[in-house]
Design a protein around this motif. Sequence first.
Motif, short mmCIF file in Angstrom:
data_model
loop_
_atom_site.label_atom_id
_atom_site.label_comp_id
_atom_site.label_asym_id
_atom_site.label_seq_id
_atom_site.Cartn_x
_atom_site.Cartn_y
_atom_site.Cartn_z
N LEU A 30 0.83 -1.20 0.00
CA LEU A 30 0.00 0.00 0.00
C LEU A 30 0.87 1.25 0.00
O LEU A 30 0.57 2.23 -0.70
N PHE A 31 1.93 1.22 0.76
CA PHE A 31 2.88 2.34 0.86
C PHE A 31 3.48 2.64 -0.52
O PHE A 31 3.51 3.79 -0.96
N ALA A 32 3.95 1.60 -1.19
CA ALA A 32 4.55 1.77 -2.52
C ALA A 32 3.52 2.20 -3.55
O ALA A 32 3.80 3.06 -4.41
N TYR A 33 2.32 1.65 -3.45
CA TYR A 33 1.28 1.98 -4.42
C TYR A 33 0.90 3.45 -4.36
O TYR A 33 0.62 4.08 -5.39
N LEU A 45 8.58 -3.84 -6.58
CA LEU A 45 9.51 -3.07 -5.76
C LEU A 45 9.56 -3.59 -4.32
O LEU A 45 10.63 -3.61 -3.70
N VAL A 46 8.41 -4.03 -3.81
CA VAL A 46 8.38 -4.59 -2.45
C VAL A 46 9.13 -5.92 -2.41
O VAL A 46 9.88 -6.19 -1.47
N GLN A 47 8.95 -6.75 -3.44
CA GLN A 47 9.69 -8.01 -3.49
C GLN A 47 11.19 -7.76 -3.54
O GLN A 47 11.97 -8.45 -2.89
N ASP A 48 11.59 -6.74 -4.30
CA ASP A 48 13.01 -6.38 -4.38
C ASP A 48 13.53 -5.94 -3.01
O ASP A 48 14.69 -6.20 -2.66
N ALA A 49 12.68 -5.26 -2.24
CA ALA A 49 13.08 -4.80 -0.91
C ALA A 49 13.40 -6.00 -0.01
O ALA A 49 14.36 -5.95 0.79
N TYR A 50 12.64 -7.08 -0.17
CA TYR A 50 12.91 -8.27 0.64
C TYR A 50 14.19 -8.99 0.17
O TYR A 50 14.90 -9.57 0.99
N VAL A 51 14.46 -8.92 -1.12
CA VAL A 51 15.72 -9.48 -1.62
C VAL A 51 16.89 -8.70 -1.02
O VAL A 51 17.89 -9.28 -0.57
N GLU A 61 20.55 -4.58 13.00
CA GLU A 61 20.85 -4.59 14.43
C GLU A 61 19.69 -5.05 15.31
O GLU A 61 19.90 -5.47 16.45
N SER A 62 18.46 -4.94 14.79
CA SER A 62 17.30 -5.30 15.61
C SER A 62 16.10 -5.55 14.72
O SER A 62 16.12 -5.26 13.52
N ASP A 63 15.04 -6.07 15.32
CA ASP A 63 13.81 -6.31 14.58
C ASP A 63 13.22 -4.99 14.08
O ASP A 63 12.70 -4.92 12.97
N ALA A 64 13.30 -3.94 14.90
CA ALA A 64 12.80 -2.63 14.49
C ALA A 64 13.59 -2.09 13.31
O ALA A 64 13.05 -1.39 12.44
N HIS A 65 14.86 -2.41 13.26
CA HIS A 65 15.73 -1.99 12.16
C HIS A 65 15.25 -2.60 10.85
O HIS A 65 15.35 -1.97 9.78
N ILE A 66 14.72 -3.82 10.91
CA ILE A 66 14.21 -4.48 9.71
C ILE A 66 13.05 -3.70 9.11
O ILE A 66 12.99 -3.46 7.90
N LYS A 67 12.13 -3.30 9.96
CA LYS A 67 10.98 -2.53 9.50
C LYS A 67 11.42 -1.23 8.84
O LYS A 67 10.96 -0.88 7.75
N SER A 68 12.31 -0.51 9.48
CA SER A 68 12.82 0.74 8.93
C SER A 68 13.54 0.50 7.61
O SER A 68 13.36 1.24 6.64
N PHE A 69 14.34 -0.57 7.56
CA PHE A 69 15.07 -0.91 6.34
C PHE A 69 14.10 -1.17 5.18
O PHE A 69 14.31 -0.68 4.06
N THR A 74 12.04 0.43 0.10
CA THR A 74 10.89 0.53 -0.80
C THR A 74 10.69 1.96 -1.26
O THR A 74 10.48 2.21 -2.46
N ARG A 75 10.75 2.91 -0.34
CA ARG A 75 10.60 4.33 -0.70
C ARG A 75 11.66 4.75 -1.72
O ARG A 75 11.35 5.38 -2.73
N ASN A 76 12.90 4.38 -1.47
CA ASN A 76 13.99 4.78 -2.37
C ASN A 76 13.82 4.15 -3.75
O ASN A 76 14.09 4.79 -4.78
N ALA A 77 13.36 2.90 -3.78
CA ALA A 77 13.14 2.22 -5.06
C ALA A 77 12.02 2.89 -5.85
O ALA A 77 12.10 3.04 -7.07
#
Length: 200
Positions: A30-33, A45-51, A61-69, A74-77
């Motif tokens: 939804l964010f990317a759309y 683009l979301v699939q690429d973010a997971y790759v 460094e943490s689980d919260a870091h994953i969400k931010s990453f 996705t935003r940058n892509a």
Amino acid sequence: MEDTCFDQLKLGDERVLSAYFNRHGRALLLFAYRIVADASLAEELVQDAYVKLWAARHRLESDAHIKSFLYRTTRNACIDHLRSTDYRMQAVSGESLAENSIQTDSDLLARMIHAETLQLVYAEVKKLSPTQQQVFKLTFVEGLTTEEICSQLEMTANAVFIARSKALATLKRVFKDTDLFLCLTFYALMERSADFPTLT
């Protein structure tokens, strides 16, 4: 549970990616759309973010870091894609679509929260009874009147009113501290888009 998933990811367990996709995937889509206005592209683009998440797992460094990453990637892509086609937009409108889409950290956070709230709306609508889901979608997505809904679903006006009232009462209870009208408005816009996948 989150710590376990994070540890498994760091150890190289590919299976845990599905857990992170289930946790953040819909909101990221939804964010990317909202940025690229193309469902297929948003999904890519979301699939690429997971790759990229998998490739960068050792630096996290943490689980919260994953969400931010995931959100930043996705935003940058999305912005990179807009920039790659921006010359066409400038030729037509004289404005830079990519530059207008660049967000500050506070804008990014606001969009993250909105996407995740909308994901919750989708999830809660799916929990409604089949009749309540039908009445809800015909009312807020299709914009049908009570009479039209009665005709389409072969229900009485009173039954439609009760189903709609129960659906709204459920959502209001869940989203009591959120602008439910805003969420429903955006939900309807997304569902009406011929390009965006609808709820099943």
